[in-house]
Design a protein around this motif. Structure first.
Motif, PDB file in Angstrom:
ATOM      1  N   ARG A 274       0.832  -1.196   0.000  1.00 19.86           N
ATOM      2  CA  ARG A 274       0.000   0.000   0.000  1.00 19.86           C
ATOM      3  C   ARG A 274       0.873   1.256   0.000  1.00 19.86           C
ATOM      4  NH1 ARG A 274      -2.482   0.159   6.184  1.00 19.86           N
ATOM      5  NH2 ARG A 274      -0.493   0.529   7.254  1.00 19.86           N
ATOM      6  N   ASP A 310      -2.186  -0.838  -3.318  1.00 20.25           N
ATOM      7  CA  ASP A 310      -3.344  -0.343  -2.563  1.00 20.25           C
ATOM      8  C   ASP A 310      -3.019   1.055  -2.058  1.00 20.25           C
ATOM      9  OD1 ASP A 310      -5.804  -0.279  -1.376  1.00 20.25           O
ATOM     10  OD2 ASP A 310      -5.274  -1.580   0.308  1.00 20.25           O
ATOM     11  N   ARG A 311      -4.032   1.779  -1.633  1.00 23.26           N
ATOM     12  CA  ARG A 311      -3.798   3.127  -1.111  1.00 23.26           C
ATOM     13  C   ARG A 311      -4.961   3.545  -0.243  1.00 23.26           C
ATOM     14  NH1 ARG A 311      -5.246   6.373  -6.746  1.00 23.26           N
ATOM     15  NH2 ARG A 311      -7.171   5.209  -7.029  1.00 23.26           N
ATOM     16  N   ASP A 312      -4.662   4.351   0.727  1.00 25.49           N
ATOM     17  CA  ASP A 312      -5.685   4.968   1.575  1.00 25.49           C
ATOM     18  C   ASP A 312      -5.979   6.343   0.970  1.00 25.49           C
ATOM     19  OD1 ASP A 312      -6.570   6.876   3.740  1.00 25.49           O
ATOM     20  OD2 ASP A 312      -6.591   5.018   4.896  1.00 25.49           O
ATOM     21  N   LYS A 313      -7.223   6.563   0.555  1.00 27.83           N
ATOM     22  CA  LYS A 313      -7.564   7.789  -0.165  1.00 27.83           C
ATOM     23  C   LYS A 313      -7.265   9.040   0.644  1.00 27.83           C
ATOM     24  CE  LYS A 313     -11.189   5.611  -2.914  1.00 27.83           C
ATOM     25  NZ  LYS A 313     -12.644   5.586  -3.226  1.00 27.83           N
ATOM     26  N   GLU A 314      -7.570   9.005   1.942  1.00 29.71           N
ATOM     27  CA  GLU A 314      -7.328  10.181   2.780  1.00 29.71           C
ATOM     28  C   GLU A 314      -5.837  10.448   2.931  1.00 29.71           C
ATOM     29  OE1 GLU A 314      -8.868  12.099   7.016  1.00 29.71           O
ATOM     30  OE2 GLU A 314      -9.332  10.008   6.512  1.00 29.71           O
ATOM     31  N   LEU A 315      -5.052   9.377   3.058  1.00 29.77           N
ATOM     32  CA  LEU A 315      -3.609   9.520   3.180  1.00 29.77           C
ATOM     33  C   LEU A 315      -3.028  10.107   1.888  1.00 29.77           C
ATOM     34  CD1 LEU A 315      -1.202   8.989   5.057  1.00 29.77           C
ATOM     35  CD2 LEU A 315      -1.016   6.715   4.029  1.00 29.77           C
ATOM     36  N   GLU A 331      -3.461   3.147  -8.314  1.00 25.35           N
ATOM     37  CA  GLU A 331      -3.485   1.728  -7.943  1.00 25.35           C
ATOM     38  C   GLU A 331      -3.292   0.874  -9.184  1.00 25.35           C
ATOM     39  OE1 GLU A 331      -6.632   1.517  -4.218  1.00 25.35           O
ATOM     40  OE2 GLU A 331      -7.349   1.229  -6.251  1.00 25.35           O
TER      41      GLU A 331
END
Length: 357
Positions: A274, A310-315, A331
């Motif tokens: 991620r 993967d990724r955290d949208k807010e991050l 992604e």
């Protein structure tokens, strides 16, 4: 004569054959449009009933068996073709004369010249009938159809390539990507719309789960032709493990491309986990090194793509909020996406933003 002169003659023959094929395709699309319009108008003015198309197909089959493609299914597709695009902005010629014609039963004869102009001067004539059948059967809105028509022309997609792009929900991914372009990259590259995606589909790699960055990179290099199809055909592969030097240290960019349309280098860093904010620091370093030591004077600032599993949208949003670097965080997926999920995401994006630029 030399072999080079012989080759020049072959090139002339191939060019002429290609021109002839395009001319035949234009006439074929024009014919199907005219037949579709005629059927549409006859049904609209109640001159034909529901079974007339079937009767017409039977008549052609019996009286003119040498004419192929005009069975019941084919005739309905021609009618659909006309109805799909008759009021679309993608068809260039005005329809005023046609709509005001008093004798609608003679519309096919009256409007032949107008229709020929209309089709020849629209993008519709630049694609084969098979392309049109694929687009009509697999898209749901005028915006989506227009997107694939223009893209298929620009990228010179085969029918198979076009079908793959629709299966990968390219339209939705590009629209979402456009809406999420960071301000810094739009400022550096005003014409960047439609060139990058929010996510990339790498189903052709058949990677095991889990996999590492070396396996991912080797797979992409081995399948570079398919990867270019996913990226866009304006991307030219410049190299893997591309070396840049900063101070007394060597650094290696996973994949380096040149984008013909944007006239800039594009560095791609691969991460099989991620997204982490610290990944951006190294990519920023690569972009600075490219712009100082590799970029030519006539070229635009380099662009970076951080391709993560993967990724955290807010991050991601926090990481990009104050960044002035022309960097995209996307992604990658190893399976074809669920089109309905992407459509919902696009719908939510439009609702929240009031549209895209």
């Amino acid at each position: 004569m030399s072999q080079q002169e012989f080759a020049s003659i072959i090139a002339l023959i191939e060019r002429s054959q290609a021109t002839a094929i395009r001319a035949v395709n234009t006439e074929l699309v024009n014919l199907y449009w005219q037949v579709g319009q005629y059927i549409n108008r006859r049904i609209a003015d109640a001159a034909w009933g529901d079974k007339t198309i079937e009767e017409l197909a039977e008549f052609i089959a019996k009286q003119h068996p040498e004419i192929k493609g005009f069975n019941r299914r084919g005739l309905y597709r021609m009618k659909q073709f006309y109805e799909t695009y008759s009021n679309s902005s993608i068809v260039s010629s005005p329809m005023t004369q046609l709509q005001n014609t008093e004798n609608q039963s003679d519309i096919i004869f009256y409007s032949a010249d107008n229709l020929n102009y209309q089709i020849q001067n629209s993008p519709l004539a630049k694609l084969s009938w098979s392309h049109h059948l694929t687009i009509m059967s697999r898209t749901g809105s005028e915006e989506e159809r227009t997107f694939y028509i223009n893209l298929a022309i620009k990228e010179k997609y085969s029918v198979r390539e076009l079908d793959r792009q629709i299966s990968s929900s390219l339209f939705e991914r590009v629209m979402i990507g456009n809406a999420k372009l960071p301000a810094a990259i739009k400022e550096a590259h005003p014409g960047i719309a439609n060139h990058f995606k929010d996510s990339y589909i790498l189903e052709f790699l058949n990677l095991p789960e889990p996999h590492n960055e070396t396996e991912l990179k080797k797979g992409l290099v081995k399948q570079m032709k398919r990867f270019i199809l996913e990226l866009g055909k304006d991307f030219l592969f410049a190299g893997e493990e591309f070396r840049v030097q900063v101070g007394n240290r060597d650094f290696f960019i996973d994949l380096l491309f040149y984008h013909r349309g944007l006239q800039c280098l594009v560095a791609i860093e691969l991460k099989t986990d991620r997204f982490e904010p610290e990944y951006m620091g190294k990519l920023d370093l690569y972009l600075e090194a490219l712009d100082r030591d590799v970029k030519k004077q006539n070229e635009n600032p380099s662009i970076g793509i951080l391709l993560c599993k993967d990724r955290d949208k807010e991050l991601v949003e926090f990481s990009l909020s104050r960044s002035m670097s022309p960097t995209l965080i996307a992604e990658y997926h190893t399976l074809l996406p669920d089109k309905r999920i992407l459509q919902q995401k696009l719908h939510e994006l439009f609702e929240n933003s009031g549209g895209t630029d």
